[in-house]
Enzyme design. Sequence first.
Site, PDB file in Angstrom:
ATOM      1  N   CYS A  11       0.867  -1.165   0.000  1.00  0.00           N
ATOM      2  CA  CYS A  11       0.000   0.000   0.000  1.00  0.00           C
ATOM      3  C   CYS A  11       0.912   1.224   0.000  1.00  0.00           C
ATOM      4  O   CYS A  11       2.027   1.162   0.513  1.00  0.00           O
ATOM      5  CB  CYS A  11      -0.910  -0.012   1.225  1.00  0.00           C
ATOM      6  SG  CYS A  11      -2.333   1.039   0.997  1.00  0.00           S
ATOM      7  N   CYS A  85      -5.082   0.682  -3.566  1.00  0.00           N
ATOM      8  CA  CYS A  85      -4.588   2.046  -3.391  1.00  0.00           C
ATOM      9  C   CYS A  85      -3.857   2.558  -4.624  1.00  0.00           C
ATOM     10  O   CYS A  85      -3.151   3.560  -4.555  1.00  0.00           O
ATOM     11  CB  CYS A  85      -3.701   2.121  -2.152  1.00  0.00           C
ATOM     12  SG  CYS A  85      -2.514   0.788  -2.024  1.00  0.00           S
ATOM     13  N   CYS A  89       3.251  -3.042  -8.369  1.00  0.00           N
ATOM     14  CA  CYS A  89       4.463  -3.797  -8.057  1.00  0.00           C
ATOM     15  C   CYS A  89       5.179  -4.087  -9.367  1.00  0.00           C
ATOM     16  O   CYS A  89       4.527  -4.264 -10.393  1.00  0.00           O
ATOM     17  CB  CYS A  89       4.115  -5.145  -7.427  1.00  0.00           C
ATOM     18  SG  CYS A  89       3.440  -5.035  -5.787  1.00  0.00           S
TER      19      CYS A  89
END
Length: 140
Positions: A11, A85, A89
């Site tokens: 996050c 959010c 990645c």
Amino acid sequence: MADKPSVLFVCVHNAGRSQMAAAWLTHLAGDRVEVRSAGSAPGAAVNPAAVEAMAEVGIDISRETPKLLTVDAVQESDVCITMGCGDTCPVFPGKRYLDWKLEDPAGQGVEAVRPIRDEIKTLVEGLIAEIAPARPEARA
């Protein structure tokens, strides 16, 4: 996945949702899963309302600190879970990527964080059933 799967919760600030998720996974799966959490722009401290909400269920995250998301953390994880959010990645082959759509607890009181905490617990329980189900006890 290895004998002991690893999960990375991501996050942006690594101060609320990802910290609660990591704590739930550690609490519920014990040593059956390796747990990490991180954020692309870590906050200064874990959200006090998240700390209070987790303390209400007997889990202490008061000593946790937000950590910076690294490529190594992603590479070392079998499952990478973003928390709704908008964080991304780095993508590597063979990894499982999930996005859990969760309300942001930032700036909210403990009353607003409790349902988020409980939703995270339910999601974590489902994840454990998939990647690290409890082993049946050996009978004597």
